[in-house]
Enzyme design. Structure first.
Site, PDB file in Angstrom:
ATOM      1  N   TYR A 141       0.842  -1.201   0.000  1.00  0.00           N
ATOM      2  CA  TYR A 141       0.000   0.000   0.000  1.00  0.00           C
ATOM      3  C   TYR A 141       0.876   1.249   0.000  1.00  0.00           C
ATOM      4  CZ  TYR A 141      -3.563   3.393   1.392  1.00  0.00           C
ATOM      5  OH  TYR A 141      -4.405   4.476   1.448  1.00  0.00           O
ATOM      6  N   LYS A 145       1.355   3.879  -3.214  1.00  0.00           N
ATOM      7  CA  LYS A 145       0.992   5.287  -3.047  1.00  0.00           C
ATOM      8  C   LYS A 145       2.212   6.193  -3.231  1.00  0.00           C
ATOM      9  CE  LYS A 145      -3.425   4.860  -2.198  1.00  0.00           C
ATOM     10  NZ  LYS A 145      -4.441   5.388  -3.134  1.00  0.00           N
TER      11      LYS A 145
END
Length: 252
Positions: A141, A145
């Protein structure tokens, strides 16, 4: 930037935060089209059903959106995995990068071409503070990002002077169904700050209207972003205790 009459395309608009953002866009009289896996929406907007977790799914979505002109693209859809990196399944790992990074890049490539030709448009990438402070147990994650932030910065420089603006918005943790029970337990044990989705939706709309290049939501997280950029070892030490708490959570 006035949103009245603007054609807005948003991924993940059927989720908790996405619904709030779409409702605000509609209130501002924007024409909203949602890309989502949901079968229906709880508000009045056009829906393109699509799966952004696979190459074929992304290609199908692009075939549907490519013939149209869009004033604003909002890449909001996201996947999250919380846990030891080696326990994440290969399929979920690939899906995370597809939804969080590959789909936004391909949509920006497709739609940005038309925006540049018209000399106006706005590409909005909703990332995360986790993309600048890369947290243990959020490896894919955080890194996806981080890639989205890098993409935003590169495109902002590439589109300079073209009339196309690129906005990157990085909320801290938000109270949405994206958070699993383990994430909520981790937040409780580490006193993690979590924002109300209504507040985050307001901040996102404000950033779009102002065409702000980069917006980080939450303090002291926004300060840690700056510290991590110049002295990551200090952030390593600051996070070490919480990293141990997370490891204990998965040892139970």
């Amino acid at each position: 930037m006035r949103l009245k009459g603007k054609k807005v395309l948003i991924t993940g608009g059927g989720g908790g935060l996405g619904t709030l953002i779409c409702q605000r866009l509609i209130k501002l009289q924007a024409h909203v089209t949602v890309i989502d896996r949901a079968e229906s929406l709880s508000f009045d907007a056009d829906l393109i059903r699509g799966d952004l977790s696979t190459a074929d799914g992304i290609a199908d979505v692009i075939r549907q959106v490519d013939p149209h002109h869009w004033d604003v693209l909002i890449n909001l859809a996201g996947l999250q995995y919380f846990g030891p990196f080696e326990r994440q399944s290969p399929d979920h790992l690939v899906s995370t990068y597809m939804v969080n990074l590959v789909a936004p890049a391909l949509l920006a490539q497709s739609i940005g071409h038309g925006m540049r030709w018209r000399g106006d448009g706005c590409i909005v990438n909703v990332g995360s503070v986790f993309g600048s402070i890369n947290f243990a147990h959020f490896a894919t994650y955080s890194s996806s990002k981080a890639g989205l932030r890098g993409l935003s910065q590169a495109l902002r420089r590439e589109y300079a002077g073209s009339g196309v603006k690129v906005v990157y918005i990085a909320p801290r943790a938000v109270r949405t169904p994206l958070n699993t029970a383990q994430v909520m337990e981790f937040a409780k044990r580490t006193h993690m700050n979590m924002d109300d989705p209504e507040y985050v939706a307001r901040r996102i709309i404000r950033a779009i209207m102002r065409r702000s290049p980069e917006v980080y939501i939450g303090f002291p997280e926004s300060l840690f972003v700056r510290i991590n950029a110049i002295a990551p070892r200090l952030v390593d030490m600051a996070l070490a205790k919480n990293d141990r708490r997370a490891s204990e959570l998965f040892a139970e």
